[in-house]
Design a protein around this motif. Structure first.
Motif, mmCIF file in Angstrom:
data_model
loop_
_atom_site.group_PDB
_atom_site.id
_atom_site.type_symbol
_atom_site.label_atom_id
_atom_site.label_comp_id
_atom_site.label_asym_id
_atom_site.label_seq_id
_atom_site.Cartn_x
_atom_site.Cartn_y
_atom_site.Cartn_z
ATOM 1 N N TRP A 30 15.802 -125.005 -42.969
ATOM 2 C CA TRP A 30 15.246 -126.126 -43.728
ATOM 3 C C TRP A 30 16.170 -127.319 -43.547
ATOM 4 O O TRP A 30 17.331 -127.298 -43.957
ATOM 5 C CB TRP A 30 15.096 -125.725 -45.182
ATOM 6 N N ASP A 31 15.669 -128.350 -42.894
ATOM 7 C CA ASP A 31 16.478 -129.535 -42.604
ATOM 8 C C ASP A 31 16.994 -130.190 -43.881
ATOM 9 O O ASP A 31 16.311 -130.230 -44.895
ATOM 10 C CB ASP A 31 15.662 -130.566 -41.810
ATOM 11 N N ASN A 32 18.204 -130.721 -43.778
ATOM 12 C CA ASN A 32 18.826 -131.411 -44.905
ATOM 13 C C ASN A 32 19.465 -132.700 -44.387
ATOM 14 O O ASN A 32 20.686 -132.825 -44.339
ATOM 15 C CB ASN A 32 19.862 -130.497 -45.571
ATOM 16 N N SER A 54 14.802 -119.698 -42.983
ATOM 17 C CA SER A 54 15.988 -120.547 -42.832
ATOM 18 C C SER A 54 15.588 -121.790 -42.034
ATOM 19 O O SER A 54 14.445 -121.965 -41.661
ATOM 20 C CB SER A 54 17.086 -119.778 -42.100
ATOM 21 N N SER A 59 20.391 -125.160 -50.554
ATOM 22 C CA SER A 59 20.362 -124.122 -49.534
ATOM 23 C C SER A 59 19.552 -124.584 -48.326
ATOM 24 O O SER A 59 18.675 -125.433 -48.430
ATOM 25 C CB SER A 59 19.717 -122.858 -50.130
ATOM 26 N N ALA A 60 19.847 -123.984 -47.186
ATOM 27 C CA ALA A 60 19.034 -124.215 -45.985
ATOM 28 C C ALA A 60 17.863 -123.241 -45.945
ATOM 29 O O ALA A 60 17.069 -123.274 -45.015
ATOM 30 C CB ALA A 60 19.890 -124.055 -44.732
#
Length: 194
Positions: A110-112, A108, A119-120
């Motif tokens: 994951w920068d957005n 989990s 998804s993150a």
């Protein structure tokens, strides 16, 4: 007495004229020796500084690679995926003798930053190639139609001779290890007997 006075006068006159050839040659030899020693010392210092710089750079590269791995492991989640062949792959796979299967996991965090609809969670895969480079592959989608679909590859480190991972299995073979939380295994998922 007059003879000694004449010799002293001649010696004083010669000293007043300058240095003798032997004195000049001796001074040049001493100067050359000092220059050679200074050059050798300076060369050694420059070589040591260069080696130190290379070691600092290599240490930075190793720390960056370790930071990637640690970050992914700390954020790992229990989310299996569907690969391009339609097979289910567990949330974490690793170990064994195959350099292509060093470590694969879902994590989990994951920068957005652009706020994209995604998804993150991210699937990452660590592997060694034949040239001893450690790679971190990741996909932009978890369940994928094609293994090359949205694949991103980052070369983390070169000159890696080996990469070994150990996994702490929740099961133990004896009571003493039970208190430590399990047994270390070389492959994940652990074999049925482990």
């Amino acid at each position: 007495g007059a003879f000694a006075k004449a010799g002293n006068a001649r010696a004083a006159k010669m000293r007043a004229r300058g240095f003798t050839l032997i004195e000049v040659l001796l001074a040049m030899a001493i100067t050359a020796l000092v220059a050679v020693m200074a050059y050798a010392g300076l060369t050694a210092a420059i070589n040591a500084a260069s080696r130190h710089g290379e070691m600092v750079q290599r240490l930075g590269e190793v720390q960056t690679a370790v930071n990637w791995i640690v970050r992914d492991l700390r954020q790992s989640v229990d989310r299996s995926i569907i690969d391009a062949r339609g097979d289910t792959r567990l949330a974490m796979i690793g170990g064994g003798d195959d350099n292509e299967e060093l470590l694969e996991l879902t994590h989990s965090g994951w920068d957005n930053p652009r706020g994209q609809r995604r998804s993150a969670l991210q699937r990452v895969h660590y592997r060694l190639d034949a040239d001893h480079n450690l790679w971190r592959d990741n996909w932009l989608v978890l369940d994928r139609v094609d293994d090359e679909d949205h694949l991103q590859q980052i070369k983390l480190l070169s000159g890696v001779q080996s990469f070994k991972a150990q996994f702490l299995n929740g099961k133990s073979k004896n009571a003493k290890q039970e208190t430590l939380g399990g047994e270390w295994v070389e492959q994940w998922p652990a074999a049925k007997g482990d």
